[in-house]
Design an enzyme around this catalytic site. Structure first.
Site, PDB file in Angstrom:
ATOM      1  CB  CYS A 472      11.109 -16.164  -4.436  1.00  0.00           C
ATOM      2  SG  CYS A 472      11.336 -16.526  -6.189  1.00  0.00           S
ATOM      3  CG  ASP A 596      12.295  -9.117  -1.992  1.00  0.00           C
ATOM      4  OD1 ASP A 596      12.246 -10.332  -2.268  1.00  0.00           O
ATOM      5  OD2 ASP A 596      13.095  -8.334  -2.528  1.00  0.00           O
ATOM      6  CG  HIS A 598      13.997 -12.752  -3.482  1.00  0.00           C
ATOM      7  ND1 HIS A 598      12.946 -11.988  -3.944  1.00  0.00           N
ATOM      8  CD2 HIS A 598      14.128 -13.777  -4.358  1.00  0.00           C
ATOM      9  CE1 HIS A 598      12.477 -12.509  -5.064  1.00  0.00           C
ATOM     10  NE2 HIS A 598      13.175 -13.599  -5.341  1.00  0.00           N
TER      11      HIS A 598
END
Length: 645
Positions: A472, A596, A598
């Protein structure tokens, strides 16, 4: 053209399409502003943009030099409509003085007294109040005005009523220099360019007119011959059309559909393309005869120098303007203007063979395009070109800490509709600026501070790399690097995971075994990589717990307002990219715009937005759930914007 705003004589409205702050900042050496309008297209006393004088002072600017530089900068169709003095005593005398300076500059620029109304004004820098005087078409009496209007949708007014014309003309000019007259080379070159300008009005010259490419890849086109055009001298704003078979064709007919928002982005700008053609056989030969080659021997030994020039101009035309009039009154004078500008550049170093190339820009905060001519011999890092860009930033009122006028920022013409996806170096598609589809944050009375510029969305599994569970921070770093690329601060490729690891090994932060591993990295490692690859410095904010992040909202808002770069948030085993904050200073309520990394799905924008992979997050939501972990520390990496043009 009648100047009255409400139909009654003596009452005017001064309409600005540029924001008030653009008149005040950034500071420049001169408090004077040249007011730019488009009398053929826009309502009287409408200011589309402002330019700062660079030469002389506000009391006595160097008008000949100002006219020479502005002639090459402004597309034909835009005109000087006045001047504004920022600061000073705020008297009518100041406003009248500004009006007289504008009249003088305009006369030097276009060689004629303005046929449209002009204004002079003075602005109180503290209050923003403007006092101005206005003169009607051709008049000399100043009348005090009463109203100033700031347009909410300046782009709509510009491109509802007008459109761009573009003409490229490569020239290969033979310059014969007698062996015994080297000292007269500049005079011969000047004469050569003057004769080239005259040929643009030759009856044998034709013009191919082509509209932008439509969605079905078709485009409307016609050919105009020299006899179709009118080369009489017309005062701008008072045009007439010569009777010809194509006189009824207007500029609007070249767009595939009625468009109220013509594209004017860096990736895709809409313009009518005009190509100059020459056919010497038309009208010169009788039927059945063959062409004849004429030979003119040189009277004395001479050397040949070939001068290569590339003209590339823009013009701003009323959307309903007849095309023959647009070509004769805008395009041909525009080509002549640019050739005149190039003549002065080349003549000063005729033996050096300058490689001149025009580029068109519409930088942030400016609603009209501008043109600049760069000498590309030594590249953009050459000191002389850097100084030229700095002067242009000052003249256009642009900030001096970001590269807005580099070649990679130039307008691109002839493309299809702007696509939301770009392509990475491995050929996969990348979503860009996904936060633009995000609904409001839900913070009542908050002030939103967002990333300034474009970025690409890098996330888990992208590009065939299985980094689920460990990559990440790498993905956040890739998004940050993409921002620097898209803002033209760097031309390097976005680094892969392995390349990021190699950098950390090279600088001694990691052991060689780190390369190829699945080890996490954090904010400190990201700062090392950005410094090594981009020369970018970073500020790091440490917080002991996720509960403390809202306390940093004021500092984060300041970062987005001044630096505008993406921020990496790392805490525990998670890393996010922060794109903005919405903060109510009175109540303390705030929200974070999180991108994000992820996400593991396909690049489906609707899926990403609806799934909350890019969205506003509160530290604690309405159900009492915490987005940031209470028992984990967080590091915030704030990359700084390089100070460069």
């Amino acid at each position: 053209m009648e100047a009255s705003a409400d139909g009654s004589r003596g009452r005017w409205a001064l309409r600005f399409l540029c924001p008030k702050r653009s008149l005040l900042s950034p500071p420049s050496a001169s408090p004077l502003r040249w007011l730019i309008g488009a009398p053929r297209v826009l309502p009287p006393f409408t200011v589309a943009a402002t330019l700062r004088p660079l030469h002389g002072d506000h009391a006595a600017p160097d008008l000949p030099r100002e006219a020479d530089e502005i002639r090459g900068l402004l597309p034909r169709g835009f005109d000087i409509v006045g001047a504004l003095l920022v600061g000073g005593e705020g008297s009518d005398a100041d406003a009248s003085r500004a009006l007289e300076l504008a009249r003088s500059l305009r006369e030097r620029l276009l060689g004629a007294v303005a046929s449209h109304g002009m204004v002079g004004g003075c602005m109180d820098a503290a209050s923003g109040e403007i006092r101005f005087v206005a003169s009607e078409s051709g008049g000399t009496d100043a009348v005090e005005g009463v109203e100033v209007v700031w347009e909410d949708e300046p782009g709509r007014l510009l491109w509802e009523k007008g459109c761009l014309l573009r003409s490229e003309l490569p020239l290969k000019l033979p310059l014969y220099v007698p062996a015994d007259e080297i000292s007269g080379i500049e005079e011969r070159f000047s004469s050569l360019l003057d004769s080239t300008v005259a040929k643009l009005r030759d009856p044998h010259v034709s013009y191919l007119i082509e509209g932008p490419v439509a969605s079905n890849e078709s485009r409307h086109s016609i050919i105009l011959h020299g006899d179709d055009l009118s080369f009489d001298s017309h005062v701008p704003g008072n045009s007439r059309t010569k009777e010809c078979t194509t006189s009824s064709v207007s500029c609007s007919g070249f767009f595939p559909e009625k468009r109220y928002n013509l594209s004017l982005t860096r990736e895709n700008a809409d313009a009518i393309e005009i190509t100059v053609l020459s056919n010497r056989s038309v009208g010169s030969l009788k039927p059945g005869t063959t062409p004849v080659v004429e030979y003119f021997p040189a009277p004395a030994p001479a050397s040949l120098r070939v001068i290569n020039l590339k003209l590339d101009i823009l013009c701003y035309s009323p959307i309903d303007f007849p095309v023959p009039v647009a070509v004769s009154e805008l395009v041909i004078p525009g080509l002549a203007d640019q050739l005149s500008v190039m003549k002065k550049i080349v003549a000063s170093e005729i033996t050096q063979q300058a490689q001149l190339c025009p580029y068109h820009f519409i930088p942030p905060g400016l609603h009209i395009p501008v043109t600049t001519i760069y000498d590309t011999r030594y590249g953009e890092i050459e000191e002389k070109q850097s100084e030229l860009r700095k002067e242009l930033h000052i003249r256009l009122g642009l900030p001096l800490d970001r590269p807005l006028l580099r070649i990679s920022n130039a307008l691109t013409f002839g493309g299809m509709e702007k696509k939301m996806k770009s392509t990475s170096r491995n050929g996969s598609s990348l979503l860009r600026d996904v936060h633009r589809e995000i609904p409001s944050s839900g913070v009542s009375g908050g002030i939103m501070s967002l990333i300034d510029g474009s970025y690409e969305y890098y996330h888990y599994l992208h590009g065939g790399i299985d980094d689920n569970g460990w990559g990440c921070a790498y993905r956040s770093l890739q998004t940050i690097v993409s921002w620097y690329r898209l803002q033209q601060y760097s031309s390097i490729d976005v680094p892969s995971h392995r390349e990021i690891q190699q950098v950390l090994v090279e600088i001694g932060d990691k052991d060689p075994s780190f390369i190829g591993s699945r080890e996490w990295i954090g904010a400190i490692e990201l700062s090392f990589v950005l410094d090594k690859l981009l020369g970018v410095s970073c500020k790091i904010i440490n917080v002991r717990s996720g509960d403390e992040l809202p306390e940093k909202c004021r500092e984060l808002a300041r970062h987005f307002e001044t630096q505008g770069t993406p921020v990496m948030i790392g805490g525990g085993v998670l890393a996010y990219t922060l794109l903005g904050v919405d903060y109510n200073e009175a109540s303390g309520d705030c929200a974070f715009l999180i991108l994000d990394p992820h996400y593991t799905g396909t690049d489906d924008l609707k899926k990403i937005v609806s799934g909350g992979w890019c969205g506003w997050k509160k530290s604690v939501d309405s159900k009492g759930r915490s987005f940031f972990l209470k028992d984990k520390f967080y590091n915030l990496l704030l990359p700084q914007r390089p100070n460069m043009v």
